[in-house]
Scaffold this motif. Structure first.
Motif, short mmCIF file in Angstrom:
data_model
loop_
_atom_site.label_atom_id
_atom_site.label_comp_id
_atom_site.label_asym_id
_atom_site.label_seq_id
_atom_site.Cartn_x
_atom_site.Cartn_y
_atom_site.Cartn_z
N ASN A 40 -3.34 -0.73 -27.67
CA ASN A 40 -4.61 -1.33 -27.26
C ASN A 40 -4.82 -1.17 -25.76
N CYS A 41 -3.75 -1.42 -25.00
CA CYS A 41 -3.82 -1.30 -23.54
C CYS A 41 -4.06 0.15 -23.12
N SER A 42 -3.35 1.09 -23.76
CA SER A 42 -3.51 2.51 -23.43
C SER A 42 -4.92 2.98 -23.71
N ASN A 43 -5.47 2.58 -24.86
CA ASN A 43 -6.82 3.00 -25.21
C ASN A 43 -7.85 2.45 -24.23
N ALA A 44 -7.63 1.23 -23.75
CA ALA A 44 -8.56 0.64 -22.77
C ALA A 44 -8.50 1.38 -21.44
N LEU A 75 -2.76 6.61 -37.27
CA LEU A 75 -3.91 7.49 -37.02
C LEU A 75 -4.55 7.19 -35.67
N GLY A 76 -4.68 5.89 -35.34
CA GLY A 76 -5.24 5.53 -34.05
C GLY A 76 -4.38 6.01 -32.89
N SER A 77 -3.07 5.93 -33.05
CA SER A 77 -2.17 6.35 -31.97
C SER A 77 -2.22 7.87 -31.76
N ILE A 131 -7.91 0.60 -33.58
CA ILE A 131 -6.95 -0.23 -32.84
C ILE A 131 -7.47 -1.66 -32.67
N ILE A 132 -8.73 -1.78 -32.30
CA ILE A 132 -9.25 -3.08 -31.87
C ILE A 132 -9.51 -4.02 -33.04
N PHE A 133 -9.58 -3.47 -34.27
CA PHE A 133 -9.81 -4.32 -35.44
C PHE A 133 -8.51 -4.87 -36.03
N THR A 134 -7.37 -4.39 -35.58
CA THR A 134 -6.10 -4.70 -36.25
C THR A 134 -5.43 -6.03 -35.88
N ALA A 181 -2.33 -9.81 -29.02
CA ALA A 181 -2.82 -8.46 -29.33
C ALA A 181 -4.22 -8.23 -28.78
N SER A 182 -5.09 -9.22 -28.89
CA SER A 182 -6.48 -9.07 -28.43
C SER A 182 -6.56 -8.97 -26.92
N MET A 183 -5.74 -9.74 -26.20
CA MET A 183 -5.83 -9.76 -24.75
C MET A 183 -5.18 -8.54 -24.09
#
Length: 484
Positions: free
Chosen positions: A50-54, A111-113, A154-157, A178-180
């Protein structure tokens, strides 16, 4: 004197049988509901992803001028490298919710990764020598698009992960962590990009620095996440988290009045926060505040938001007061939004502006993970990805509408001697009042009209103890599951 076969002997046999049944029931409960230490590894991988994608999402925003010079494009073209995430997310989100509830957590995260990694590598390949400027921008945009495809996966998980791997007294905390990780990635991008790309020639180095962690995280997800769910569930609801098919779940949600109120009102809250993050620098520069100060306010907004989310997540895990916590924090957020609409129009009030931004983040950010848990509680047995995903979609759609509306309400100022905005100086007084009004309106609607039972907790009570309790606030007092 012995009493063979008398009433006293029969009573003793009944008591013994009752004790045996209770013991067997407790042993069955311990055997059926277990938690596993590797749940923390799965949570860690999700947080890193999540952090990497952001960071990939907002790589270019803090260094827009250097990026435009390196890619030989306009600032508007650079803005599209970030906006592509929002454009892709809205139509793709419906398919993502179906995929997560149908194929499971493992396939979705892997898949997201891989999409996240390929996107990061493609961006770097676009900066290799020998490519023309036109091809370079297209390749970088293609990498950003792959990252945008990964974002909904990623963000829905977080809600799904919390439901499948964590017991009821840890779900809100896991969801919060996870969300933060996403806003922490945004903060990291705002810090790293300016430091690593002081000149346009350093852009390739910056993209390589973001690509390496994406590759490592992809390896961890592919090798380390071996199943979508643990061998034995951590709670009664975990076994039934995908009990309703996707289409049937959508139909149930559309008939659920409490969920529809949450969908509209909290989606509006997401839109207000998106507007704040997107327009903060433009709003403050009119009154003479520098970009550095606007960046500081954005950092305070995120840091205090993460702290607030952590505090509220722990509180809700212990008390199960989802509705009360959400209503109180939404009300305080509306007050902070009103305060920001006032102080942002004042000059030389750095302390007040910074304090209001901190409070805005502290109360507002903390709502997100709790509201996502509340969406599951009020819509159970609909799949977690479906109930939480539709709220995210609502927020994205309203974000686009709000940004268009607020920008349309601005008007050009003829003279503003303290402005640091450059040539185009716009008045944000009316848009800020409208934003505060919308935030207050939807907060009042939520406080007045939102009422719900905690359906998931009630189902767990019924499955575990054999009774369906209407008051589930005592669930936190039950003994935690055995850890193996």
């Amino acid at each position: 004197m012995e009493n063979n076969g008398g009433p006293s002997s029969e009573a003793q046999i009944e008591v013994s049988a009752d004790v045996s049944r209770r013991s067997n029931s407790e042993l069955k409960k311990l055997r059926v509901f277990q938690v596993y230490k590797r749940r923390w590894f799965v949570l860690l991988v999700l947080c890193l992803l999540n952090c990497s994608n952001a960071t990939i999402w907002l790589t270019f925003a803090p260094v827009a001028d250097q990026s435009a010079e390196y890619l030989n494009v306009s600032l508007e073209d650079i803005n599209w490298l970030s906006l592509v995430y929002m454009v892709v997310a809205i139509p793709l989100s419906f398919g993502t919710t179906w995929m997560l509830d149908t194929f499971g957590l493992r396939i979705t995260l892997i898949l997201g990764s891989w999409l996240n990694m390929f996107g990061a590598l493609l961006r770097y390949l676009g900066t290799l020598p020998g490519e023309s400027f036109t091809v370079r921008y297209i390749v970088v945009m293609s990498g950003q698009t792959l990252g945008a495809l990964a974002q909904p996966l990623i963000i829905f998980t977080p809600t799904k992960l919390a439901a499948l791997w964590f017991p009821d007294h840890q779900r809100a905390t896991a969801n919060t962590i996870a969300s933060m990780s996403n806003p922490l990635g945004v903060l990291l991008a705002n810090i790293m990009s300016p430091v690593m790309a002081e000149t346009s020639a350093r852009i390739p180095t910056l993209l390589l620095a973001y690509a390496i962690p994406a590759c490592i995280i992809c390896f961890l997800a592919t090798v380390g996440i071996r199943s979508s769910a643990p061998p034995t569930p951590p709670s009664a609801s975990a076994e039934l988290s995908t009990s309703e098919p996707f289409v049937q779940g959508i139909k149930l949600l559309l008939k659920n009045k409490a969920y529809l109120v949450l969908l509209l009102c909290f989606g509006s809250g997401i839109a207000v926060f998106t507007c704040f993050s997107t327009l903060l620098e433009q709003i403050l520069c009119v009154q003479g505040y520098t970009n550095d100060f606007a960046g500081l306010c954005g950092a305070l907004f995120i840091v205090f938001g993460v702290v607030g989310a952590g505090v509220l997540g722990l509180y809700v895990d212990k008390t199960k007061k989802f509705t009360e916590a959400t209503k109180i924090n939404m009300s305080l957020t509306a007050l902070a939004c009103i305060a920001f609409s006032v102080v942002s129009q004042m000059r030389e009030q750095k302390a007040a502006v910074a304090a209001v931004c901190s409070l805005f983040g502290f109360f507002g950010f903390s709502i997100y993970p709790v509201a996502m848990e509340l969406s599951v509680e009020c819509s159970y047995p609909v799949g977690e990805a479906t109930s939480a995903g539709l709220i995210f979609i609502s927020g994205q759609i309203q974000s686009v509408l709000y940004i268009i509306l607020l920008q349309a309400l601005t008007n050009r100022i003829a003279d503003s001697p303290l402005s640091t905005c450059g040539d185009a100086v716009l008045s944000w007084r009316v848009p800020m009042l409208v934003m505060a009004g919308l935030c207050s309106l939807f907060t009042c609607c939520f406080v007045i009209f939102f009422h719900t039972r905690y359906r998931r907790l009630e189902a767990e009570e019924a499955a575990t103890y054999g009774t369906k309790q209407s008051n589930v606030s005592t669930a936190a007092e039950h003994a935690p599951a055995v850890e193996t």
